[in-house]
Design a protein around this motif. Structure first.
Motif, PDB file in Angstrom:
ATOM      1  N   UNK A 336       2.923   2.034   1.630  1.00 60.67           N
ATOM      2  CA  UNK A 336       1.807   2.788   2.195  1.00 60.67           C
ATOM      3  C   UNK A 336       0.654   1.847   2.549  1.00 60.67           C
ATOM      4  N   UNK A 337      -0.369   2.385   3.178  1.00 57.95           N
ATOM      5  CA  UNK A 337      -1.530   1.575   3.534  1.00 57.95           C
ATOM      6  C   UNK A 337      -2.143   0.963   2.276  1.00 57.95           C
ATOM      7  N   UNK A 338      -2.587  -0.297   2.336  1.00 55.80           N
ATOM      8  CA  UNK A 338      -3.211  -0.922   1.146  1.00 55.80           C
ATOM      9  C   UNK A 338      -4.427  -0.152   0.644  1.00 55.80           C
ATOM     10  N   UNK A 339      -5.068   0.656   1.509  1.00 59.09           N
ATOM     11  CA  UNK A 339      -6.244   1.408   1.092  1.00 59.09           C
ATOM     12  C   UNK A 339      -5.898   2.712   0.383  1.00 59.09           C
ATOM     13  N   UNK A 340      -4.618   3.071   0.306  1.00 59.51           N
ATOM     14  CA  UNK A 340      -4.211   4.315  -0.351  1.00 59.51           C
ATOM     15  C   UNK A 340      -4.597   4.280  -1.825  1.00 59.51           C
ATOM     16  N   UNK A 341      -5.304   5.333  -2.287  1.00 61.86           N
ATOM     17  CA  UNK A 341      -5.739   5.384  -3.677  1.00 61.86           C
ATOM     18  C   UNK A 341      -4.656   5.972  -4.565  1.00 61.86           C
ATOM     19  N   UNK A 342      -4.533   5.447  -5.774  1.00 66.55           N
ATOM     20  CA  UNK A 342      -3.541   5.899  -6.734  1.00 66.55           C
ATOM     21  C   UNK A 342      -4.048   7.149  -7.441  1.00 66.55           C
TER      22      UNK A 342
END
Length: 630
Positions: A336-342
């Motif tokens: 996923x995009x590196x900016x996706x929050x967990x």
């Protein structure tokens, strides 16, 4: 002389005729034969005994007693009636004991026969059940044994319509030692619910239904899945993993497998891997390392400390594990995009050694940004691919090559007219005209003169396919022609001075070592690939969607890309720096391939999931293994 021969023949004929009258005649001859031997021997013993009676009548009584004791016929003396009664009682006792021994022997024989046929119910819990017998069975059983290596008690139950002893001996010779995992074989057709229940599928951790070697036998897979449903009854049952060859039966198999079932289409998956390997040489080696349980493989993990952090941060949060995606709401998200929050409910998809080796360890301090190179997207270019031979998967390969082909791409097919016609080949690529040109040339691919006319060194890659087996033909016989074709290609390599990037499809894994190709070349064993996938999914059914995307035409896939696209050649730096450079491009770096070890066995330079702190001097011919969008 003739009269003596005639008398001998008549005597033999009379003897055979009396024996044919039944048991009574046989018993009579047996008694007579015994008396002929026992009586004279008893007489000799009595006459030579120094303590024998002096009178003739006394000696006859002694002979009778010794004969009776030998034949268990009593031996009482006196009046004739007394002698006859003792013989009668002895015969009754003999008949009783013989009948009792016969009954016991028959019962034991039937029990041993039943055990040899594998008709007792498995009592293990949490075991794996394998239904069917095909080329995948050895791979599947071997991988399940490897998966159970860290368990105290493990078991694999195999049900197939073969002799139990034969299955045990064959599996023992090809799989080898099973360690603490118990191998149980049961004999019978898996399509029979009563026999299928012998494997105790309701208590199993997973059930694997193998595809048949014959492509036309996919209905048997569907029937086996229905039998499994019948054997389980109303119970929910364990996860089921099945495979079919023809996509026409995939929907029926999925419906029969139920909501907890996963059905693989083996021909399509094999075709996709061949296409990917033709475009990215060495990729099959990466998948072989990822799919077996001997090295690092996919697992699910999570640590609460990562909640609300970005996916890009997690790429450097594990020193000995490679993060490649998220499992969110039961669906995998690869790269996923590196900016996706967990989110709190997410789980990380990682590549690691085992299910307990993913431990947090901040590796951001190992990154050296000074040796990272700037990202320059590669421009797509037309490709030229040569396909030698034709089988049922070839049209799937043409279809997948054409879906994202660049304008000006060419696929050239050379095959025997008995395997395919020019119209069939052109029809396979019609949908992708004009950006893709598909040509057909009839010819015998095992003859040098056929291949010399092709300007073979002008192609980006060569795909060698074996023909489909004929009815009654062994599946691995197609490998014989493939081996001859590879020998001809080796001759052409010597003549042109260029090493051809060859992707070879074979059926029998034993023929891999015979293939005259350079070490580290892409040799794809279709049956072994599906067996590895089935074993992996049986241990974690969420991985089915992960592999589905990895082998798809769209989405994130495994790529081999020049190391110079990530770090400066000639500089020593850590693998964490490579991971950080890949993160800037929106990719997940999971390993590398050393060019100087490309021909070294057994890894051929492929290193999956290295430690982030591992340092090495990178060259412009090394490759980085990443999961990225195509």
């Amino acid at each position: 002389m003739e009269r003596r021969a005639s008398l001998t023949g008549r005597a033999r004929y009379w003897f055979d005729t009396t024996l044919a009258r039944g048991t009574s005649a046989l018993v009579g001859w047996l008694a007579l034969g015994c008396l002929v031997v026992v009586f004279p021997a008893s007489a000799v013993l009595v006459w030579t005994d120094p303590h024998a009676p002096e009178s003739r009548s006394g000696r006859m009584v002694a002979i009778w007693r010794l004969t009776g004791e030998t034949l268990r016929l009593g031996g009482a003396t006196g009046p004739l009636l007394r002698v006859l009664l003792s013989v009668l009682l002895a015969l009754v006792a003999l008949v009783y004991v013989s009948t009792l021994v016969g009954l016991i022997t028959t019962g034991l024989t039937e029990r041993l026969t039943a055990l040899r046929r594998g008709r007792s119910t498995v009592v293990e819990q949490g075991h794996s059940v394998v239904l069917g017998w095909s080329e995948q069975v050895f791979t599947v059983v071997g991988e399940l044994v490897a998966a159970n290596a860290n368990q105290r008690y493990g078991a694999v139950a195999v049900l197939a319509d073969r002799n139990k002893t034969t299955m045990e001996e064959t599996l023992g010779s090809k799989v080898g030692a099973t360690g603490r995992t118990r191998l149980i074989c049961r004999s019978g057709p898996p399509t029979d619910p009563a026999l299928l229940a012998l494997t105790n599928p309701g208590a199993a951790s997973a059930v694997l239904v193998l595809p048949h070697d014959d492509p036309s036998a996919d209905p048997e897979v569907v029937k086996t899945l229905l039998a499994l449903r019948s054997a389980l009854g109303e119970a929910e049952g364990p996860p089921v993993v099945a495979a079919v060859r023809d996509d026409r039966y995939r929907l029926a198999a999925a419906l029969a497998a139920g909501t907890h079932g996963t059905v693989l289409e083996s021909d399509a998956i094999t075709a996709r891997l061949i296409v990917q390997s033709a475009r990215r040489p060495g990729l099959s080696l990466v998948y072989r390392d990822l799919l077996d349980f001997a090295g690092d493989e996919f697992y699910l993990t999570f640590d609460p400390a990562l909640t609300s952090r970005s996916f890009g941060d997690t790429l450097l949060a594990y020193a000995t594990s490679s993060v490649v995606g998220l499992l969110r709401d039961g669906k995998p998200l690869l790269n996923p995009s590196p900016q996706t929050l967990i989110s709190p409910g997410d789980r990380l998809i990682v590549i690691t050694r085992d299910d307990d080796t993913a431990r947090l360890s901040d590796c951001s301090g190992l990154v050296d940004e000074s040796v990272m190179t700037s990202w320059q997207p590669e421009s797509p270019r037309p490709e030229r691919i040569l396909i030698l031979g034709w089988n049922r998967r070839a049209s799937l390969m043409v279809d997948q090559l054409g879906r994202n082909a660049v304008h000006g791409s060419v696929i050239a097919v050379v095959a025997d007219r008995k395997e395919v016609t020019a119209e069939q080949v052109r029809d396979a690529g019609t949908a992708f005209a004009p950006r893709l040109t598909v040509t057909f040339r009839p010819g015998d691919v095992t003859r040098p003169e056929t291949l010399r006319c092709l300007e073979i060194d002008s192609y980006d890659s060569v795909v060698v396919l074996g023909p489909d087996p004929l009815p009654g033909q062994q599946p691995d016989e197609a490998d014989n022609r493939t081996l001859v074709t590879l020998l001809v290609l080796q001759l052409l390599e010597q003549e042109t001075g260029r090493e051809l990037p060859v992707v070879t499809e074979m059926t029998d894994d034993r023929n891999r070592t015979l293939a005259p190709v350079s070490p580290g070349a892409d040799v794809i064993i279709s049956g072994k690939l599906i067996g590895l996938l089935m074993a992996q999914i049986s241990q974690n059914r969420h991985l089915a969607a992960v592999f589905e995307e990895l082998f798809s035409l769209t989405g994130s896939q495994v790529h081999l890309r020049p190391a110079a696209s990530y770090v400066l050649p000639g500089f020593e730096t850590s693998f964490a720096t490579v991971v950080a450079a890949a993160r800037q491009r929106g990719e997940c770096a999971i390993g590398y391939r050393r060019h100087d070890r490309a021909t070294a066995v057994p890894d051929h330079g492929v290193r999956i999931n290295p430690d982030k702190g591992e340092r090495r001097r990178w060259t412009d011919r090394d490759e980085v293994i990443v999961i990225a969008q195509d």
